[in-house]
Design an enzyme around this catalytic site. Structure first.
Site, PDB file in Angstrom:
ATOM      1  N   HIS A 195      27.813  44.986  32.919  1.00  0.00           N
ATOM      2  CA  HIS A 195      27.082  44.729  34.249  1.00  0.00           C
ATOM      3  C   HIS A 195      25.665  45.449  34.130  1.00  0.00           C
ATOM      4  CE1 HIS A 195      30.075  43.308  36.926  1.00  0.00           C
ATOM      5  NE2 HIS A 195      30.841  43.419  35.869  1.00  0.00           N
ATOM      6  N   GLU A 437      40.896  33.452  34.987  1.00  0.00           N
ATOM      7  CA  GLU A 437      40.163  34.395  33.811  1.00  0.00           C
ATOM      8  C   GLU A 437      41.233  35.282  33.177  1.00  0.00           C
ATOM      9  OE1 GLU A 437      37.292  36.805  35.677  1.00  0.00           O
ATOM     10  OE2 GLU A 437      38.506  37.221  37.621  1.00  0.00           O
ATOM     11  N   ASP A 461      35.734  37.203  31.217  1.00  0.00           N
ATOM     12  CA  ASP A 461      37.052  37.653  31.270  1.00  0.00           C
ATOM     13  C   ASP A 461      38.112  36.968  30.212  1.00  0.00           C
ATOM     14  OD1 ASP A 461      37.283  40.600  32.317  1.00  0.00           O
ATOM     15  OD2 ASP A 461      36.643  39.625  34.101  1.00  0.00           O
ATOM     16  N   CYS A 508      31.832  30.435  36.326  1.00  0.00           N
ATOM     17  CA  CYS A 508      30.721  31.320  36.885  1.00  0.00           C
ATOM     18  C   CYS A 508      30.566  32.494  35.666  1.00  0.00           C
ATOM     19  CB  CYS A 508      31.123  31.966  38.114  1.00  0.00           C
ATOM     20  SG  CYS A 508      32.687  32.801  38.378  1.00  0.00           S
TER      21      CYS A 508
HETATM   22  C1  PEP Z   1      33.975  36.581  34.640  1.00  0.00           C
HETATM   23  O1  PEP Z   1      34.809  37.202  34.458  1.00  0.00           O
HETATM   24  O2  PEP Z   1      33.532  35.583  33.832  1.00  0.00           O
HETATM   25  C2  PEP Z   1      33.381  36.730  35.830  1.00  0.00           C
HETATM   26  C3  PEP Z   1      32.528  35.933  36.322  1.00  0.00           C
HETATM   27  O3  PEP Z   1      33.387  37.858  36.616  1.00  0.00           O
HETATM   28  P1  PEP Z   1      32.834  39.344  36.086  1.00  0.00           P
HETATM   29  O4  PEP Z   1      31.865  39.141  35.182  1.00  0.00           O
HETATM   30  O5  PEP Z   1      32.487  40.021  37.146  1.00  0.00           O
HETATM   31  O6  PEP Z   1      34.259  40.058  35.798  1.00  0.00           O
HETATM   32 MG    MG Z   2      35.790  38.524  35.644  1.00  0.00          MG
END
Ligand code: PEP
Ligand code: MG
Length: 594
Positions: A195, A437, A461, A508
């Site tokens: 993050h 995911e 994920d 995404c």
């Molecule tokens: C993912 O897992 O690809 C995703 C977009 O969600 P996050 O990165 O918030 O887990």
């Molecule tokens: Mg994710």
């Protein structure tokens, strides 16, 4: 620039661009313990140094106790316990004794005293008392930090342009800084989808993560170059390097501006297929950046932020305000609001999460929400209420099967009924999407498609779970392979399932924002891509130069290879042929990775 020798360190490029400036080490890393034998006449000085560190730790604990508001007053006993340990013979007196008797430096003596104290705790039968060994560790760590000169920088007080160097940065810590002062981030920990990386990208701050020991090897005030595009940092650059990098920095800025000028053109391929290119955001404030970079939607609104940045849980009104702001700023463009995805690598200061051995496989995302219905309902109410202010959709993360989806949908229906009974307006046809995911969701994608209005593939994920590679573990970051045949097959399977049921499917995860992968994703049949806003112009540019028909064939060929390395070689050759002016080949995989 400096009299020290130039030193290059390699990590993971987490946010592109080049930063050049002074480092500020804000590390909370476990401090390295140096061993230094002492001469007799150094002993008293060392004891003095140790005492000063203990005093500094004591003042800090006392200050922390005073700052506890009335709501936390009950927890003062924890700080009292720490003060007690600090004053106890086992730590302070014993360390001084060891400095004197063994002629060793304070850090080493403290380490020995800590080990002795922990050994005593280990023998205690009572579980509670035994677990207090962790308090000894904490207190020793505080003293050690003062010995090493790490004084716990107050992040909110940064008021000069700096490159922040840290062991790790939690989202909460990142939010304490006024990012206007931050030229770059470098951290020991983290991978490309941590993050911190995502936050740095959203704010266009160059970042390199996963450097392993940078917080120990760089000192505050050191001159550093951060190259977020290729994942290196250079400490004490010499004149020549500095000169080169100033040129590169200028070239990057010109390039970034040029590409921005075309960002608003649609992502329509040469043969007329149009993809929707959206932005991933975490804050309402990011919508304007997203629109500047050409976003046609917010394909992923991560909603963890309000749970991370404040101590109290956000209220329905606070959530509503944030969702409405996003919906309104998008002026009719769609937004997929993802319900809370807490747990795993995502912490929340407002939630008490039980410690888990495998948090990534634990109570996170939709699982947590289904277990905490009142928290979930609050979010759903806010999303539904926001739906009358724009094109709002809801998206559930980490769905692993149909049962879970039906349960979440059931709660959504209940909340709708509640709002209807109150006479509160909402969009009765709110679209419900799910993130794909978890590998089990891929396996039953055809069944899930019967109950969802759209899919969005979360590759961050999905790759983690499919390849069993922890997404935030720098030791295995090199095995995190988006082009692994297993991943490509899964994407294909999900696209087929979605289209078979007549619903759209997007992506995404970070893979969607890599311009090198965009033609392949086009060929695999994705309808939309959502990414960090900075990546949008380049991805759109590549898609505009591609032919959907041709890439459908090339994607089929890519699916025929047995290893990530083969796919990667094939793709590099194709990219070189089709987009010689636009794309640079990706870093080749080391040979042994097949
Ligand atoms: C993912 O897992 O690809 C995703 C977009 O969600 P996050 O990165 O918030 O887990
Ligand atoms: Mg994710």
């Amino acid at each position: 620039m400096s009299f020290s020798a130039e030193k290059i360190m390699h990590g993971v490029g987490a946010s592109p661009g080049i930063a050049i400036g002074r480092a500020l080490v804000v590390s909370r890393s476990p401090v390295q313990v140096p061993y230094r034998p002492l001469a007799e006449d150094q002993v008293e000085g060392e004891v003095e140094r140790f005492r000063r560190a203990v005093e500094a730790a004591r003042s800090e604990l006392n200050a922390a106790k005073e700052e506890l508001g009335p709501d936390l007053a009950d927890y003062a006993y924890i700080i009292e316990a720490h003060l007690g340990i600090l004053g106890d013979k086992m730590i302070s007196h014993r360390s001084e004794e060891l400095i004197r008797s063994q002629l060793i430096n304070a850090e080493w003596a403290l380490g020995l005293a800590e080990a002795e104290a922990k050994a005593i705790f280990d023998k205690v039968k009572d579980n509670y008392i035994r677990s207090r060994a962790s308090d000894v560790e904490y207190v020793a760590g505080q003293v050690l930090r003062h010995l090493a000169g790490h004084n716990g920088i107050e992040l909110s007080t940064i008021r000069e342009k700096v490159v922040v160097v840290a062991h790790d940065l939690s989202p909460a810590e990142t939010t304490q800084m006024d990012l206007g002062w931050i030229m770059g981030f470098v951290t020991d920990m983290g991978g490309p989808t941590s993050h911190t990386a995502i936050m740095a990208q959203a704010k266009a701050i160059p970042a390199v993560v996963g450097l392993e020991r940078v917080s120990a090897e760089v000192a505050s005030g050191d001159f550093v170059i951060v190259d977020g595009s290729n994942g290196t940092i250079i400490v004490h650059p010499d004149e020549e390097t500095l000169h080169d990098y100033r040129d590169k920095q200028e070239a990057y800025e010109i390039y970034a501006q040029e590409i921005l000028a075309q960002a608003h053109l649609p992502a329509a391929t040469m043969d007329g297929r149009r993809l929707e290119v959206g932005a991933n955001i975490e804050l309402a404030e990011e919508v304007s950046t997203a629109l500047t970079y050409g976003a046609e939607a917010v394909g992923l609104f991560r909603t963890e932020f309000l749970y991370v940045s404040q101590k109290a849980l956000p209220t329905e009104e606070e959530l509503l305000a944030s969702f409405v702001t996003v919906a309104q700023r998008l002026e009719g463009r769609p937004v997929n609001i993802r319900t809370l995805d807490i747990g795993g690598d995502k912490f929340a200061s407002s939630l008490e999460l039980a410690p888990e051995i495998n948090p990534a496989l634990g109570l996170r995302a939709i699982r947590y929400c289904l277990k905490e219905p009142s928290l979930f309902r609050t979010q759903l109410r806010a999303i539904l209420r926001a739906s009358v202010y724009g094109q709002v959709r809801v998206m559930f993360p980490l769905i692993s099967g149909v049962g879970e989806l039906l349960q979440a949908r059931q709660m959504l229906e209940e909340v709708k009924a509640e709002l209807a009974a109150e006479g509160t307006p909402f969009d009765p046809d709110l679209k419900v999407g799910i993130m794909i995911e978890v590998p089990s969701a891929v396996a039953v994608a055809d069944l899930l498609a019967q109950h969802a209005d759209f899919f969005s593939i979360g590759t961050n994920d999905l790759i983690q779970y499919a390849l069993a590679i922890d997404r935030v573990n720098e030791y295995v970051a090199h095995l995190y392979q988006p082009l692994h045949p297993a991943v490509l097959r899964m994407v294909r399977q999900v696209v087929d399932a979605a289209h078979g049921a007549g619903i759209p499917v997007g992506m995404c995860g970070e893979m969607a924002g890599d311009a090198n992968e965009a033609p392949l994703l086009l060929g695999l049949g994705l309808d939309s891509l959502s990414m960090n806003p900075l990546a949008i112009p380049r991805v759109k540019q590549v898609l505009r130069l591609a032919s959907a028909g041709e890439w459908a064939g090339l994607a089929d060929q890519a699916l025929g290879y047995a290893t990530a390395a083969e796919v990667s070689r094939f793709m590099d050759a194709q990219l070189g042929k089709h987009f010689p002016e636009v794309l640079t080949p990706r870093t080749p995989l080391p040979k042994d990775m097949g």
